[in-house]
Scaffold this motif. Structure first.
Motif, PDB file in Angstrom:
ATOM      1  N   SER A  95      -2.270  -8.778  -5.507  1.00  0.00           N
ATOM      2  CA  SER A  95      -3.058  -8.681  -6.692  1.00  0.00           C
ATOM      3  C   SER A  95      -3.264 -10.015  -7.269  1.00  0.00           C
ATOM      4  O   SER A  95      -2.972 -11.174  -6.518  1.00  0.00           O
ATOM      5  CB  SER A  95      -2.526  -7.914  -7.618  1.00  0.00           C
ATOM      6  N   PRO A  99       0.221  -9.719 -12.616  1.00  0.00           N
ATOM      7  CA  PRO A  99      -0.644  -8.435 -12.884  1.00  0.00           C
ATOM      8  C   PRO A  99       0.088  -7.480 -13.909  1.00  0.00           C
ATOM      9  O   PRO A  99       1.159  -7.726 -14.366  1.00  0.00           O
ATOM     10  CB  PRO A  99      -0.394  -7.957 -11.598  1.00  0.00           C
ATOM     11  N   ASN A 106      -4.717  -2.747 -10.859  1.00  0.00           N
ATOM     12  CA  ASN A 106      -5.151  -4.127 -10.391  1.00  0.00           C
ATOM     13  C   ASN A 106      -5.917  -3.858  -9.272  1.00  0.00           C
ATOM     14  O   ASN A 106      -5.818  -2.722  -8.602  1.00  0.00           O
ATOM     15  CB  ASN A 106      -4.033  -4.934 -10.268  1.00  0.00           C
ATOM     16  N   PRO A 168      -4.528  -0.104  -4.726  1.00  0.00           N
ATOM     17  CA  PRO A 168      -5.248  -0.882  -5.690  1.00  0.00           C
ATOM     18  C   PRO A 168      -6.011   0.209  -6.490  1.00  0.00           C
ATOM     19  O   PRO A 168      -6.752   1.239  -6.068  1.00  0.00           O
ATOM     20  CB  PRO A 168      -5.961  -1.727  -5.143  1.00  0.00           C
ATOM     21  N   SER A 175     -11.669  -3.265  -3.315  1.00  0.00           N
ATOM     22  CA  SER A 175     -10.366  -3.207  -3.120  1.00  0.00           C
ATOM     23  C   SER A 175      -9.802  -2.103  -2.622  1.00  0.00           C
ATOM     24  O   SER A 175      -9.050  -2.134  -1.442  1.00  0.00           O
ATOM     25  CB  SER A 175      -9.570  -3.247  -4.554  1.00  0.00           C
TER      26      SER A 175
END
Length: 183
Positions: A95, A99, A106, A168, A175
């Motif tokens: 990340s 975060p 994230n 994520p 992502s």
């Protein structure tokens, strides 16, 4: 999980904790402790990365009124490749710095490339996501300018294995696809 993958995972988690510690100490007024922590961080990387980790030793620090205690990046997955120049390499998909608590809130932002150099695990390169300037959409990966010239992030080598740790967010439409990809 095989033994070497566990060692690489422990190494990258230690590296990410050290990175967060560097940023936390940058908000305090203890120059010696800060610079020592930065040296320890760079000791976990090859010399060529020089300033490529984004934090540097300083001549002075200004104590912040409300210092931030950084937390380590989230580790989403670790992929192994057989690279023609470095042998086995691993890419840790992480990340952003500092975060939020929940990995699922994230996105994947950076990749740290790891190899054994003289029988010691080292960060040998970094990569980060890059954005289309007009749409702000994630377009893929870009290599750090500090990476060694023989490390091509577009040709990491023959894919071997991926271990996934936590999923994520996908608000960037990149992502989750990257996380699920076997590479």
């Amino acid at each position: 999980m095989d033994k070497i993958m566990e060692q690489v995972r422990e190494f990258i988690l230690h590296f990410l904790a050290k990175e967060a510690d560097c940023w936390s100490k940058s908000h305090l007024n203890d120059l010696d402790a800060f610079n020592q922590t930065v040296r320890e961080l760079y000791g976990m990387a090859i010399d060529e990365l020089d300033e490529g980790l984004g934090i540097f030793e300083e001549d002075s620090l200004t104590e912040k009124e409300n210092p931030i205690e950084y937390v380590p990046r989230h580790l989403y997955k670790l992929s192994t490749y057989q690279n023609k120049n470095y042998g086995d390499i691993w890419v840790a998909y992480t990340s952003i710095q500092n975060p939020t608590d929940k990995p699922v809130e994230n996105i994947i932002s950076e990749g740290f490339i790891i190899a054994q150099i003289e029988k010691e695990l080292k960060i040998i390169g970094t990569m980060s996501t890059y954005l289309n300037r007009s749409t702000m959409a994630v377009m893929g990966w870009k290599a750090s300018i500090y990476n060694p010239s023989d490390l091509d992030i577009k040709k990491l080598g023959k894919f071997i294995l991926t271990e996934r740790y936590s999923e994520p967010s996908n608000y960037d439409n990149f992502s989750l696809n990257e996380y699920l990809k076997d590479s």
